[in-house]
Design a protein around this motif. Sequence first.
Motif, PDB file in Angstrom:
ATOM      1  N   GLU A   1      47.067   8.800   5.961  1.00 34.40           N
ATOM      2  CA  GLU A   1      46.644  10.171   6.235  1.00 34.40           C
ATOM      3  C   GLU A   1      46.463  10.953   4.940  1.00 34.40           C
ATOM      4  OE1 GLU A   1      49.604  11.717   8.873  1.00 34.40           O
ATOM      5  OE2 GLU A   1      48.894  10.557  10.583  1.00 34.40           O
ATOM      6  N   ALA A   2      47.375  10.768   3.986  1.00 35.00           N
ATOM      7  CA  ALA A   2      47.265  11.462   2.702  1.00 35.00           C
ATOM      8  C   ALA A   2      46.017  11.016   1.946  1.00 35.00           C
ATOM      9  CB  ALA A   2      48.516  11.213   1.868  1.00 35.00           C
ATOM     10  N   MET A   3      45.716   9.722   1.989  1.00 37.82           N
ATOM     11  CA  MET A   3      44.527   9.215   1.319  1.00 37.82           C
ATOM     12  C   MET A   3      43.257   9.785   1.954  1.00 37.82           C
ATOM     13  SD  MET A   3      43.190   5.289   0.599  1.00 37.82           S
ATOM     14  CE  MET A   3      44.818   4.683   0.836  1.00 37.82           C
ATOM     15  N   ALA A   4      43.225   9.865   3.263  1.00 36.31           N
ATOM     16  CA  ALA A   4      42.056  10.432   3.944  1.00 36.31           C
ATOM     17  C   ALA A   4      41.873  11.900   3.579  1.00 36.31           C
ATOM     18  CB  ALA A   4      42.200  10.272   5.452  1.00 36.31           C
ATOM     19  N   GLU A   5      42.981  12.641   3.476  1.00 29.92           N
ATOM     20  CA  GLU A   5      42.894  14.047   3.086  1.00 29.92           C
ATOM     21  C   GLU A   5      42.375  14.184   1.656  1.00 29.92           C
ATOM     22  OE1 GLU A   5      46.722  15.790   3.700  1.00 29.92           O
ATOM     23  OE2 GLU A   5      46.611  15.595   5.886  1.00 29.92           O
ATOM     24  N   MET A   6      42.841  13.320   0.751  1.00 31.49           N
ATOM     25  CA  MET A   6      42.354  13.371  -0.627  1.00 31.49           C
ATOM     26  C   MET A   6      40.871  13.045  -0.704  1.00 31.49           C
ATOM     27  SD  MET A   6      45.448  11.887  -3.045  1.00 31.49           S
ATOM     28  CE  MET A   6      45.201  10.205  -2.524  1.00 31.49           C
ATOM     29  N   MET A   7      40.432  12.072   0.083  1.00 29.01           N
ATOM     30  CA  MET A   7      39.007  11.719   0.075  1.00 29.01           C
ATOM     31  C   MET A   7      38.158  12.857   0.623  1.00 29.01           C
ATOM     32  SD  MET A   7      39.245   7.701   1.157  1.00 29.01           S
ATOM     33  CE  MET A   7      37.496   7.446   1.207  1.00 29.01           C
ATOM     34  N   ASP A   8      38.631  13.516   1.665  1.00 29.68           N
ATOM     35  CA  ASP A   8      37.908  14.665   2.213  1.00 29.68           C
ATOM     36  C   ASP A   8      37.828  15.795   1.192  1.00 29.68           C
ATOM     37  OD1 ASP A   8      37.435  13.389   4.604  1.00 29.68           O
ATOM     38  OD2 ASP A   8      39.142  14.332   5.647  1.00 29.68           O
ATOM     39  N   ALA A   9      38.943  16.053   0.500  1.00 33.77           N
ATOM     40  CA  ALA A   9      38.957  17.106  -0.511  1.00 33.77           C
ATOM     41  C   ALA A   9      38.010  16.766  -1.653  1.00 33.77           C
ATOM     42  CB  ALA A   9      40.374  17.311  -1.034  1.00 33.77           C
ATOM     43  N   ALA A  10      37.971  15.523  -2.085  1.00 30.60           N
ATOM     44  CA  ALA A  10      37.078  15.109  -3.163  1.00 30.60           C
ATOM     45  C   ALA A  10      35.616  15.230  -2.738  1.00 30.60           C
ATOM     46  CB  ALA A  10      37.394  13.684  -3.588  1.00 30.60           C
ATOM     47  N   ALA A  11      35.327  14.910  -1.491  1.00 29.37           N
ATOM     48  CA  ALA A  11      33.952  15.018  -0.995  1.00 29.37           C
ATOM     49  C   ALA A  11      33.510  16.467  -0.935  1.00 29.37           C
ATOM     50  CB  ALA A  11      33.837  14.362   0.375  1.00 29.37           C
ATOM     51  N   GLN A  12      34.417  17.375  -0.589  1.00 27.62           N
ATOM     52  CA  GLN A  12      34.069  18.797  -0.521  1.00 27.62           C
ATOM     53  C   GLN A  12      33.832  19.357  -1.916  1.00 27.62           C
ATOM     54  OE1 GLN A  12      37.248  20.603   1.673  1.00 27.62           O
ATOM     55  NE2 GLN A  12      36.517  19.850   3.642  1.00 27.62           N
ATOM     56  N   VAL A  13      34.629  18.929  -2.892  1.00 24.60           N
ATOM     57  CA  VAL A  13      34.485  19.421  -4.261  1.00 24.60           C
ATOM     58  C   VAL A  13      33.180  18.929  -4.869  1.00 24.60           C
ATOM     59  CG1 VAL A  13      35.438  19.227  -6.598  1.00 24.60           C
ATOM     60  CG2 VAL A  13      36.944  19.704  -4.663  1.00 24.60           C
ATOM     61  N   SER A  14      32.839  17.667  -4.642  1.00 22.00           N
ATOM     62  CA  SER A  14      31.651  17.085  -5.260  1.00 22.00           C
ATOM     63  C   SER A  14      30.387  17.327  -4.458  1.00 22.00           C
ATOM     64  CB  SER A  14      31.850  15.586  -5.462  1.00 22.00           C
ATOM     65  OG  SER A  14      31.895  14.929  -4.200  1.00 22.00           O
ATOM     66  N   GLY A  15      30.514  17.922  -3.288  1.00 21.92           N
ATOM     67  CA  GLY A  15      29.335  18.147  -2.457  1.00 21.92           C
ATOM     68  C   GLY A  15      28.900  16.908  -1.717  1.00 21.92           C
ATOM     69  N   GLY A  16      29.751  15.932  -1.612  1.00 21.33           N
ATOM     70  CA  GLY A  16      29.444  14.731  -0.846  1.00 21.33           C
ATOM     71  C   GLY A  16      29.005  13.554  -1.691  1.00 21.33           C
ATOM     72  N   ALA A  17      28.600  13.809  -2.962  1.00 20.10           N
ATOM     73  CA  ALA A  17      28.181  12.701  -3.831  1.00 20.10           C
ATOM     74  C   ALA A  17      28.822  12.869  -5.195  1.00 20.10           C
ATOM     75  CB  ALA A  17      26.662  12.679  -3.962  1.00 20.10           C
TER      76      ALA A  17
END
Length: 65
Positions: free
Chosen positions: A36-52
Amino acid sequence: MDIAGLSSVMSMEKLQMNVGFAMMSKVMDAMEMSTEAMAEMMDAAAQVSGGAAIPGLGENLDILV
């Protein structure tokens, strides 16, 4: 083997099995929390980078060998 010895051995085996189940349950809980923590980090990284992470990545395909 006498009845008392057999009873003692069976009791120890049951205890070992119960301890094994308890440990497996704890491991599964820990893995679920880390997933769950890894999924949250990936979601946060995707939001910061705009998805790419790299703009334009994957837009072109070189099929020449």
